[in-house]
Write a protein that holds these residues in place. Structure first.
Motif, PDB file in Angstrom:
ATOM      1  N   LEU A 137       0.884  -1.152  -0.033  1.00 50.34           N
ATOM      2  CA  LEU A 137       0.077  -0.071  -0.051  1.00 50.34           C
ATOM      3  C   LEU A 137       0.973   1.183  -0.053  1.00 50.34           C
ATOM      4  O   LEU A 137       0.680   2.171  -0.754  1.00 50.34           O
ATOM      5  N   LEU A 138       1.908   1.307   0.878  1.00 50.74           N
ATOM      6  CA  LEU A 138       2.552   2.311   0.995  1.00 50.74           C
ATOM      7  C   LEU A 138       3.430   2.654  -0.376  1.00 50.74           C
ATOM      8  O   LEU A 138       3.814   3.780  -0.980  1.00 50.74           O
ATOM      9  N   PHE A 186       1.514   4.155  -2.791  1.00 48.86           N
ATOM     10  CA  PHE A 186       1.365   5.540  -2.432  1.00 48.86           C
ATOM     11  C   PHE A 186       2.551   6.432  -3.093  1.00 48.86           C
ATOM     12  O   PHE A 186       2.427   7.423  -3.632  1.00 48.86           O
ATOM     13  N   ALA A 187       3.809   5.817  -2.684  1.00 52.52           N
ATOM     14  CA  ALA A 187       4.806   6.100  -3.243  1.00 52.52           C
ATOM     15  C   ALA A 187       5.081   6.501  -4.824  1.00 52.52           C
ATOM     16  O   ALA A 187       5.593   7.229  -5.465  1.00 52.52           O
ATOM     17  N   PHE A 217       3.519   9.272  -5.972  1.00 53.76           N
ATOM     18  CA  PHE A 217       4.161  10.591  -6.010  1.00 53.76           C
ATOM     19  C   PHE A 217       4.977  10.545  -7.148  1.00 53.76           C
ATOM     20  O   PHE A 217       5.395  11.498  -7.824  1.00 53.76           O
ATOM     21  N   THR A 239      11.286  21.504 -10.554  1.00 54.46           N
ATOM     22  CA  THR A 239      11.533  21.433  -8.983  1.00 54.46           C
ATOM     23  C   THR A 239      10.779  20.770  -8.428  1.00 54.46           C
ATOM     24  O   THR A 239      11.143  19.971  -7.791  1.00 54.46           O
ATOM     25  N   LEU A 240       9.465  21.142  -8.434  1.00 61.63           N
ATOM     26  CA  LEU A 240       8.567  20.421  -7.673  1.00 61.63           C
ATOM     27  C   LEU A 240       8.385  19.022  -8.445  1.00 61.63           C
ATOM     28  O   LEU A 240       8.214  18.156  -7.466  1.00 61.63           O
ATOM     29  N   MET A 295      11.294  17.237  -6.929  1.00 61.40           N
ATOM     30  CA  MET A 295      10.853  16.626  -5.679  1.00 61.40           C
ATOM     31  C   MET A 295      10.075  15.408  -5.215  1.00 61.40           C
ATOM     32  O   MET A 295      10.406  14.596  -4.486  1.00 61.40           O
ATOM     33  N   LEU A 296       9.105  15.347  -6.399  1.00 60.15           N
ATOM     34  CA  LEU A 296       8.142  14.348  -6.360  1.00 60.15           C
ATOM     35  C   LEU A 296       8.996  13.035  -6.546  1.00 60.15           C
ATOM     36  O   LEU A 296       8.846  11.915  -5.877  1.00 60.15           O
ATOM     37  N   LEU A 302      11.871  12.599  -6.132  1.00 55.52           N
ATOM     38  CA  LEU A 302      12.899  12.476  -5.052  1.00 55.52           C
ATOM     39  C   LEU A 302      12.318  11.561  -4.032  1.00 55.52           C
ATOM     40  O   LEU A 302      12.621  10.522  -3.339  1.00 55.52           O
ATOM     41  N   ALA A 303      11.055  12.069  -3.647  1.00 57.79           N
ATOM     42  CA  ALA A 303      10.204  11.355  -2.549  1.00 57.79           C
ATOM     43  C   ALA A 303       9.852  10.010  -3.034  1.00 57.79           C
ATOM     44  O   ALA A 303      10.178   9.033  -1.936  1.00 57.79           O
ATOM     45  N   PHE A 352      11.716   6.642  -0.897  1.00 57.33           N
ATOM     46  CA  PHE A 352      10.646   5.469  -0.247  1.00 57.33           C
ATOM     47  C   PHE A 352      11.412   4.362  -0.454  1.00 57.33           C
ATOM     48  O   PHE A 352      11.801   3.359   0.391  1.00 57.33           O
ATOM     49  N   PRO A 356      11.802  10.955   5.969  1.00 59.15           N
ATOM     50  CA  PRO A 356      10.690  10.162   6.649  1.00 59.15           C
ATOM     51  C   PRO A 356       9.967   9.081   5.663  1.00 59.15           C
ATOM     52  O   PRO A 356       8.844   9.035   6.249  1.00 59.15           O
ATOM     53  N   PHE A 357      10.488   8.711   4.787  1.00 63.37           N
ATOM     54  CA  PHE A 357       9.611   7.757   3.899  1.00 63.37           C
ATOM     55  C   PHE A 357      10.186   6.099   4.486  1.00 63.37           C
ATOM     56  O   PHE A 357      10.058   5.335   3.458  1.00 63.37           O
ATOM     57  N   LEU A 373      -0.665   1.746   9.522  1.00 59.41           N
ATOM     58  CA  LEU A 373      -0.273   2.009   8.116  1.00 59.41           C
ATOM     59  C   LEU A 373      -0.653   3.540   7.994  1.00 59.41           C
ATOM     60  O   LEU A 373      -0.111   4.319   7.233  1.00 59.41           O
ATOM     61  N   TYR A 382       2.012   5.797   8.843  1.00 59.37           N
ATOM     62  CA  TYR A 382       3.099   5.989   7.935  1.00 59.37           C
ATOM     63  C   TYR A 382       2.716   6.686   6.834  1.00 59.37           C
ATOM     64  O   TYR A 382       3.572   7.572   6.519  1.00 59.37           O
ATOM     65  N   ALA A 383       1.675   6.663   6.170  1.00 63.34           N
ATOM     66  CA  ALA A 383       1.239   7.117   4.944  1.00 63.34           C
ATOM     67  C   ALA A 383       1.259   8.762   5.260  1.00 63.34           C
ATOM     68  O   ALA A 383       1.430   9.623   4.293  1.00 63.34           O
ATOM     69  N   ALA A 399       2.864  10.328   7.403  1.00 64.90           N
ATOM     70  CA  ALA A 399       4.251  10.666   7.553  1.00 64.90           C
ATOM     71  C   ALA A 399       4.825  11.029   6.099  1.00 64.90           C
ATOM     72  O   ALA A 399       5.267  12.205   6.048  1.00 64.90           O
ATOM     73  N   MET A 400       4.671  10.172   5.147  1.00 62.23           N
ATOM     74  CA  MET A 400       4.918  10.493   3.969  1.00 62.23           C
ATOM     75  C   MET A 400       4.299  11.561   3.352  1.00 62.23           C
ATOM     76  O   MET A 400       5.036  12.448   2.432  1.00 62.23           O
ATOM     77  N   GLY A 431       5.762  14.600   4.612  1.00 56.03           N
ATOM     78  CA  GLY A 431       7.100  14.859   4.141  1.00 56.03           C
ATOM     79  C   GLY A 431       6.921  15.658   2.642  1.00 56.03           C
ATOM     80  O   GLY A 431       7.503  16.624   2.299  1.00 56.03           O
ATOM     81  N   VAL A 432       6.027  15.150   1.814  1.00 51.76           N
ATOM     82  CA  VAL A 432       5.869  15.661   0.484  1.00 51.76           C
ATOM     83  C   VAL A 432       5.426  16.986   0.613  1.00 51.76           C
ATOM     84  O   VAL A 432       5.703  17.904  -0.186  1.00 51.76           O
ATOM     85  N   PHE A 485       7.834  19.417   1.020  1.00 48.84           N
ATOM     86  CA  PHE A 485       8.833  19.613  -0.135  1.00 48.84           C
ATOM     87  C   PHE A 485       7.883  20.725  -0.753  1.00 48.84           C
ATOM     88  O   PHE A 485       8.598  21.471  -1.646  1.00 48.84           O
ATOM     89  N   ALA A 486       6.815  20.374  -1.197  1.00 48.69           N
ATOM     90  CA  ALA A 486       5.929  21.405  -2.105  1.00 48.69           C
ATOM     91  C   ALA A 486       5.787  22.517  -1.530  1.00 48.69           C
ATOM     92  O   ALA A 486       5.848  23.876  -2.272  1.00 48.69           O
ATOM     93  N   VAL A 523       9.031  24.304  -2.113  1.00 47.29           N
ATOM     94  CA  VAL A 523       9.351  24.670  -3.633  1.00 47.29           C
ATOM     95  C   VAL A 523       8.521  25.985  -3.827  1.00 47.29           C
ATOM     96  O   VAL A 523       8.996  27.080  -4.489  1.00 47.29           O
TER      97      VAL A 523
END
Lengths: 488, 642
Positions: free
Chosen positions: A168-169, A172-173, A176, A212-213, A216-217, A219-220, A224, A230-231, B617, B620-621, B623-624, B627-628, B631-632, B635
């Motif tokens: 699931l995570l 999610f990643a 991104f 850049t945005l 960044m994504l 990168l995220a 992960f 924090p990933f 879960l 964790y989601a 936190a991610m 994080g993003v 980032f946004a 920027v």
């Protein structure tokens, strides 16, 4: 090589191709097999053949020039091929570890090995990716197989939970990542790194913010996979819940692929984005170093401690990524080679000590191991000392290289954090050593003997020691040949 | 000649082979074979070192380098592993293999009947190999390999009798405290590469001379190497591990924690003498760390009651003297004191071991006394060592300590940093040394017999395999000093011998001959005052004065080791332990324990990390996602701002 069509260089991707074919063949075999032994042997054979092709490729690349295929979308240069070696070593060791383990744990299904091969194949594609689509493709090939593998222990809550969380995570990643790719494409009109970089640098480019945005994504998404804070939170749970050989595989191969992708992007596209990307990544690295090491400090279970230590090592690798380009890339590959040997070795020893459900990795279980199983204890000591960065083992040289790379790139504070944290790390690695040698046995250990796992341990011990004493050999090989897209 | 000198390169290999043989087959051997193998491997190393030593003395060259294999070539940075056999490293090798050999032989008797007999000798041999590597290395990197190696061997040997939990704890403490120093070494190495582009010690030394005198980068490198040295040599503020390290077998304390490993810090600074000579600030830091450590450790030694802990604090104090010597720029003097100290301190420890052996494990000096009559050889040799360390004229300790005092008083390198105050501190400490060493001897060997009656009949002198090393060390403790007689009036061999290895532009004030004699006189007075006071307090006054002072503030401060352990416990250990126990029960009483562990920053951080790692879960989601989003945000903020 007279294949019709535009610029397909088959030689460049022989190693992943061999793995793919072997996996396909193994799946066919699996239809008629109850036990996984035959597919395991077939997989080992395929891995060896892939390694031979890779070796050939390495020779050619060192002497002549790097290969590219599909334009600049698939790159087979020195770093990529060296990464292939790391992936192959990690995979071979994982297969060896699994050989008897699966039978013992009642998990022996022949589909296991093709999945590992497919995952390794995806990792190789990721390593060679020269554009964002190839990267995504490789990442998904690799990840899908690993999601299944980490939930391999059917009926076990931990393992199923591990697979589910990771899946699931991971989805999610990936979201991104895909979104980031879309933004980068929107800003530059290209997927290929080289072309994106050219547009970014060109006159009249006014979409820096959007790009850049997107960066960044991306990168995220990659952070992960590399388990950078924090990933990183999926990692301790997934590593602990998955069967130990899968944990070893994940902590090494998946990480290597993610780091390789990061290195490639950091040396091609990111330098032309806003410097914010580098600064943000530096913060992630610092966070990973601190969180990974501190959390590992407080674990009672050895497997979970190693899981956090794997997070911490992602931080050290991140130091090298910050110095991407020639020095950082070499340092990262060298570090990953050492890390692959010592980390898989530690998990291999663990798989011989824990019971068949991977329960019982508490510290107490290791008490008196030095007397009961001197060889195993000595091997684990070598791995832990190396992970802690004690000379003259491989982990020490690896740390020297990444710290040096970070310093050269001007990240002094980060390097100091890394050094201080490596002092902290000694405490939790040494706790295990102390328990093994300075405590009386408390548990009756399961009488497990597995020549395959023993072989993996012997190979990793020898590698950890030799690589540490003669680091120049491998490093010298990494210096030969050309690195594509570096320092553009 | 070069070939003969190169022979010494085999010394560490021999010790390593000895360790391997004992490690692999030791369990199958009968006592005393493992001990004989181990002693031989070190003994042959000693012979090789002697040959090399005389070959170097006879030959033209002052330094022979032996390249082993290329280590790493990365861009402009290139490093080969190799040994540098020069006058300094060969002298150290002689100490390590010579004293090491005697202690190996002694151990055959001391460890008799121990179930870990072969394991013990494996550790001891491994230590000798690592220590030789440390002093022979021609690069900081190889030196660091030996540096870590001796640390690990020390760890294994302190925890040798691991059935006692205290011993294992002591081992761990020693290792962790040492790692703090090691971090300093690592940082110093990186800064060295950045500054000089190489890790070759000789190249760095040559380049250091060309750098601006007193430049800040040299100062920082110096301070980082000082941090490394304080860890290994148990100086302030990292001295806390050495007293606990006495948990190991006594010969280990003699070899590792008195004669060799703990002097590695002094060796390190002497090795990079040209670098320190360029930076008075870092040198002054070295000297002051040494001076304060010497004083405080001597003060703590007053009240200790464990026969070995008194000696441990004495070692810390004497190491402080050595630090002062290399801090004020008198590098040969520091090594000279390493040399003499190796003999008399090893002798003191072995004497203590002999006593412990005879009293069946008793270590409390309050239950000893009057043993000199029963153990003639141990008693006599210990007396010689006591007098030597107390600085009684014509014994070895007198010459080396006096040289330190004289050079501190006349140092020009740290003249701006209060060298005369430092001299006064050392003079007082010298008197204190004589006092507490007299106390040590008196409590153990003289005065009334306070040990249980039933032990009296079985009391015996140790076997000759143990007493012979004592006698040899006693002879050396008397004679070693004559290699370094005061320079102004007598020939001084050791200063001349070490000159090519530690050559620096550091200079000292030239005093008139009468002033020089006055300084020597002051040293003699200090020793006499210390011994005299000791005699009065413990022999004439029979300790009544001491008994009355027992409850005073100072006495308590001294007994508690100046409160360092308590301080470190409160600041570092307890928060960590609180957090660890809190983490093990995250689900049950998270708030309660969280508040308790939250008292320290480390605890708070780990607490926060555990809270985040809830297992859910969605957490964790989240936190991610956060994080993003950050980032946004970053920027878009950068877009708005620019």
């Amino acid at each position: 090589m007279t294949f019709p069509g535009p610029d397909i260089n088959w030689v460049a991707f022989t190693p992943p191709l061999v793995l793919l074919l072997t996996a396909a063949l193994a799946v066919l075999f699996a239809l008629y097999q109850e036990s996984g032994r035959l597919t395991a042997q077939l997989s080992l054979l395929g891995l060896v053949v892939a390694a031979l092709f890779n070796l050939h490729l390495f020779q050619v690349v060192r002497q002549t020039d790097a290969f590219t295929s599909f334009g600049l979308r698939y790159l087979a240069d020195t770093p990529a091929i060296a990464f292939n070696f790391v992936i192959l070593i990690g995979t071979v060791l994982a297969v060896l570890m699994s050989y008897h383990y699966l039978e013992r744990a009642d998990l022996d299904h022949p589909e296991y090995y093709p999945l590992i091969l497919l995952s390794a194949c995806g990792a190789m594609v990721m390593v060679a990716a020269g554009d964002l689509i190839t990267l995504l493709l490789g990442l998904e090939i690799m990840s899908l197989a690993v999601y299944v593998l980490s939930a391999w222990r059917q009926g076990s809550r931990e393992s199923e939970e591990a697979g589910m969380k990771y899946f699931l995570l991971g989805a999610f990643a990936s979201a991104f990542l895909v979104y980031g790719i879309a933004l980068l494409y929107g800003a530059s009109g290209h997927f290929v790194y080289a072309e994106i970089a050219a547009v970014l640098r060109g006159d009249g480019f006014d979409q820096l913010l959007l790009a850049t945005l997107g960066g960044m994504l991306v990168l995220a998404g990659l952070a992960f996979k590399a388990a950078l804070a924090p990933f990183h939170q999926w990692a301790p749970d997934a590593y602990t819940g998955a069967p130990t050989p899968v944990t070893a595989f994940m902590s090494v191969v998946v990480k290597a692929a993610a780091i390789a992708a990061l290195l490639r992007i950091f040396s091609s596209v990111f330098p032309d984005l806003s410097p914010l990307v580098g600064q943000v990544f530096a913060v992630l690295v610092a966070l990973t170093l601190v969180l990974g090491n501190l959390a590992a400090l407080f674990q009672r279970g050895v497997k979970r401690m190693l899981a956090y230590s794997a997070v911490a090592h992602a931080g050290y690798l991140g130091l090298a990524v910050l110095a991407a380009g020639t020095v950082g890339t070499r340092a990262a590959i060298w570090y990953l080679t050492a890390y692959t040997l010592m980390n898989v070795g530690a998990f291999a020893v663990l798989s011989l000590i824990a019971d068949r459900n991977d329960r019982g990795d508490d510290l107490e279980r290791f008490a008196g191991l030095g007397r009961m199983k001197p060889g195993l204890a000595a091997a684990l000591t070598v791995f832990l000392l190396s992970l802690a960065g004690i000379p003259p083992l491989a982990g020490f040289t690896g740390k020297i290289l990444v710290f040096q790379a970070a310093l050269q790139a001007g990240y002094v504070a980060l390097a100091i954090i890394g050094i201080v944290m490596s002092v902290v790390a000694v405490v939790y690695y040494f706790r295990v050593v102390a328990v093994m040698y300075f405590r009386e046995p408390e548990y009756e250990l399961p009488a497990i003997s597995s020549w395959a796992t023993s072989m993996a341990i012997v190979v990793t011990v020898a590698g950890t020691v030799l690589l540490g004493i003669f680091p120049g050999w491998w490093y010298g090989l990494l210096q030969a040949g050309r690195q594509l897209l570096a320092g553009m | 000649m070069t070939d003969l000198i190169s022979l010494a390169a085999f010394a560490p290999l021999l010790a390593l082979i000895g360790a391997l043989v004992n490690g692999l087959f030791g369990r199958a051997f009968r006592e005393p074979l493992p001990g004989v193998i181990a002693s031989l491997s070190v003994g042959i190393g000693f012979l090789l070192s002697i040959i090399a030593f005389f070959a170097l003395a006879a030959g033209e060259e002052t330094r022979v380098s032996i390249t082993l294999w290329p280590y790493l070539q990365a861009g402009s940075f290139e490093l080969s592993l190799g040994f540098a056999l020069d006058r300094l490293s060969l002298l150290m090798m002689l100490i390590i293999t010579g004293v090491g050999f005697l202690i190996h032989v002694y151990s055959i008797g001391y460890m008799h009947g121990d179930e870990g007999f072969s394991r013990y000798f494996m550790g001891l041999n491994l230590f000798v190999a690592a220590m030789l590597l440390l002093v022979m290395a021609d690069s900081f990197l190889l030196m660091f390999v030996g540096w870590e190696g001796v640390g690990i061997c020390s760890y294994l040997l302190i925890g040798f009798w691991y059935r006692e939990k205290l011993n294992a704890d002591a081992a761990r403490k020693a290792f962790i405290v040492n790692r703090i120093g090691d971090a300093g070494f690592l940082l110093a190495m990186f800064l060295t590469v950045t500054t000089f582009g190489t890790l070759d010690i000789q190249a760095v030394n040559e380049a250091a001379g060309a750098l601006v005198f007193g430049s800040s980068v040299l100062g920082v490198i110096g301070l980082l190497y000082l941090l490394a040295a304080t860890g290994k040599s148990a100086q302030l503020p990292l001295q806390v591990w050495l007293p606990d390290a006495m948990a190991g077998p006594t010969p280990v304390s003699a070899l590792i924690h008195a004669a060799t490993m703990v002097t590695a810090g002094v060796y390190l600074i002497a090795r990079v003498a040209p670098l320190f000579a360029q930076t008075p600030a870092a040198s002054a830091a070295v000297a002051w760390v040494g001076g304060l450590t010497a004083l405080i450790a001597a003060f703590i030694a007053f009240s200790q009651t464990d026969i070995k802990k008194i000696l441990a604090y004495s070692t810390i104090s004497q190491l402080g003297f050595m630090f002062v010597a290399v801090g004020v720029g008198a590098y040969w003097v520091g090594i000279f004191h390493v040399f003499t100290h190796a003999f008399f301190k090893a002798l003191l420890f072995l004497g203590a071991g002999s006593v412990i052996h005879a009293l069946a494990g008793e270590q409390d000096v309050r239950r000893m006394g009057g043993l000199g009559k029963h153990m003639r050889v141990t008693g006599t040799t210990s007396l010689i060592a006591t007098l030597a360390i107390a600085g009684v004229p014509l014994l070895s300790g007198f010459f080396s300590k006096d040289a330190i005092l004289a050079h501190t008083a006349t140092s020009e390198l740290i003249a701006d940093y209060g060298n005369l105050v430092l001299y006064a501190i050392l003079l007082v400490t010298a008197a204190m040394t004589a006092f507490y060493m007299f106390r040590w001897y008196h409590r153990v060997f003289a005065g009334e017999e306070r040990f249980p009656k039933k032990l009296r009949d079985s009391l015996h002198e140790s076997p000759s395999v143990m007493t012979l090393p004592l006698v040899i060390l006693a002879v050396c403790s008397v004679l070693a000093g004559y290699l370094g007689l005061p320079e102004f009036a007598f020939p001084n061999w050791i200063a001349h011998w070490l000159e090519p290895s530690v050559e620096t532009p550091v200079s000292f004030l030239h005093l008139s001959t009468s002033l020089e004699w006055l300084l020597i006189g002051l040293s003699v007075v200090a020793a006499a005052v210390g011994l005299g006071l000791g005699y009065w307090v413990y022999e004439r006054n029979r300790g009544r004065l001491v008994a009355r002072l027992e409850e005073s503030m100072l006495a308590r401060l001294s007994r508690s080791g100046f409160g360092f352990d308590a301080l470190y416990r409160a600041v570092f250990v307890e928060p960590a332990e609180g957090t660890a126990s809190g983490l093990s029960s995250v689900d049950t009483d998270i708030v309660d324990r969280g508040l308790r562990a939250g008292a320290s920053p480390v605890g708070l951080l780990a607490r926060a990390a555990a809270l985040l790692q809830s297992g859910y879960l969605r957490a964790y989601a989240l936190a991610m996602l956060i994080g993003v989003l950050v980032f946004a945000l970053i920027v878009s903020l950068s877009g708005v701002l620019s």
